[in-house]
Design an enzyme around this catalytic site. Sequence first.
Site, mmCIF file in Angstrom:
data_model
loop_
_atom_site.group_PDB
_atom_site.id
_atom_site.type_symbol
_atom_site.label_atom_id
_atom_site.label_comp_id
_atom_site.label_asym_id
_atom_site.label_seq_id
_atom_site.Cartn_x
_atom_site.Cartn_y
_atom_site.Cartn_z
ATOM 1 N N ASP A 7 8.953 -3.517 4.683
ATOM 2 C CA ASP A 7 7.818 -4.296 5.200
ATOM 3 C C ASP A 7 8.380 -5.596 5.751
ATOM 4 O OD1 ASP A 7 4.917 -4.978 5.438
ATOM 5 O OD2 ASP A 7 5.499 -6.583 4.075
ATOM 6 N N GLU B 31 7.326 0.049 9.731
ATOM 7 C CA GLU B 31 5.984 -0.021 10.263
ATOM 8 C C GLU B 31 6.066 -0.038 11.783
ATOM 9 O OE1 GLU B 31 2.388 -3.045 8.953
ATOM 10 O OE2 GLU B 31 4.446 -3.660 8.897
ATOM 11 N N CYS C 135 -3.583 0.393 -2.734
ATOM 12 C CA CYS C 135 -2.797 0.370 -3.969
ATOM 13 C C CYS C 135 -1.804 1.525 -3.907
ATOM 14 C CB CYS C 135 -3.713 0.527 -5.184
ATOM 15 S SG CYS C 135 -2.810 0.802 -6.725
ATOM 16 N N CYS D 143 -2.543 4.109 -7.086
ATOM 17 C CA CYS D 143 -3.670 5.036 -7.172
ATOM 18 C C CYS D 143 -4.255 5.397 -5.799
ATOM 19 C CB CYS D 143 -4.773 4.450 -8.062
ATOM 20 S SG CYS D 143 -5.666 3.094 -7.277
ATOM 21 N N CYS E 294 -4.920 -4.096 -9.272
ATOM 22 C CA CYS E 294 -5.863 -3.048 -8.860
ATOM 23 C C CYS E 294 -6.687 -2.629 -10.074
ATOM 24 C CB CYS E 294 -5.088 -1.868 -8.294
ATOM 25 S SG CYS E 294 -6.142 -0.489 -7.792
ATOM 26 N N CYS F 251 -7.053 0.121 -11.213
ATOM 27 C CA CYS F 251 -6.350 1.155 -11.974
ATOM 28 C C CYS F 251 -5.391 0.554 -13.000
ATOM 29 C CB CYS F 251 -5.592 2.101 -11.054
ATOM 30 S SG CYS F 251 -4.084 1.377 -10.368
ATOM 31 N N ASP G 232 3.892 -7.673 -0.712
ATOM 32 C CA ASP G 232 4.813 -7.082 0.257
ATOM 33 C C ASP G 232 5.528 -5.841 -0.293
ATOM 34 O OD1 ASP G 232 4.079 -9.143 1.933
ATOM 35 O OD2 ASP G 232 5.729 -10.432 1.285
HETATM 36 ZN ZN LIG Z 1 -4.591 1.239 -8.073
#
Ligand SMILES: [Zn+2]
Length: 389
Positions: free
Chosen positions: A188, A272, A325, A328, A344, A346, A353
């Site tokens: 990234d 990217e 994320c 998940c 997150c 989760c 980054d």
């Molecule tokens: Zn997650």
Amino acid sequence: MAQIVKRTYKYRFYPTPEQAEELTRTFGCVRLVYNKALEERTRAYRLEGRKISYVQSSAVLTGWKRTKDFAFLNEVSSVPLQQALRHLQAAFTNFFARRAKYPVFKARKRSRQSAEYTRSAFRWREGKITLATMGGPLDIVWSRPLPASAEPSTLTVSRDAAGRWFISLLVEEKIAPLPPARTVVGVDVGITVLATLSTGEKILSPGHKRAERKKLAKVQRALARKVKGSRNRAKAKLAVARFHARIVDRRQDHLHKVTTRLVRENQVIAVEDLAVRAMVKNRSLARAISDASWRELRRMLEYKAAWYGREVLVADRWFPSSKMCSTCGAVQQSMPLNVRTWGCACGASHDRDVNAAKNILAAGLAERRNACGAGVRPQRDSSLAGGWQ
Ligand SMILES: [Zn+2]
């Protein structure tokens, strides 16, 4: 299997006053021939809708050399003049193929001064290079060795805005691919950090040091204070050019080190798509510098990967690499730029980054599988990435 690749080696050299004089004169003639030929081609094209070929341009050049006004063109090596016409031809070919804009005139101040010599115009013997029109060899600083048995086929002599002389040698070189690596990596790119890897490592950009920015501002202020056309202004200008040249060199050096390392250590490198970044409305200087670095980084990654038997994957441009994320797959509503770490639902906590780099890697790998006809959605395929790491 080893492959033969064309590679450029660039060195500094220190011309004698006579050599400098001849080369400067050659640069001037190259520019003149290029500009005059461009003018003729433009006239023929605009007024008569006629295209002029390289062969026709070359015949016109011979004609100029016979006139009194342009007889001085005979005083320099004819090869760089011919090469200038070839470059112009290439510029037109690119224009007609819609790959480039209409060719522009070369200005003495704006463009880098250079002259290109093909094999017939120089001697290469025992590690010494002598231009055919010169008595002695050029005093080259061999900062890194040319590969043994390398035979330069073309060379370019140039001088940059900082007044430094360079010689670039084009050689054919045999490059053997590296043994396969077991790791893959996602990259990234950012502004202050050049690149964040999916492994969690952050690679800093060179030339982002405060002291350096201050020094640049200082030499630029000094330049602004000087009277136009004065000798002191010319001096201050040179100082600014030298400073820029140093920054560019260091950046280039850094990018070479980073890309060589990434290609050595990893079998697959996912990046990217640059188009994503062009859409971000941020016209700051830091951004422009980072965009240029990023383009160069990707270019180097691609050719080095091709040399050494590695693979560069480009993740889809619409991919929400920062918002998703990587654990998940849940996509966040928004992810403002000032959020550097986040958690997150989760339970996973992310460095912004590193999370993006992981997603880029997963997306790149998934896209490759799609391209192979596996028919997997690009969204969540961390299983493959996990298997590689
Ligand atoms: Zn997650």
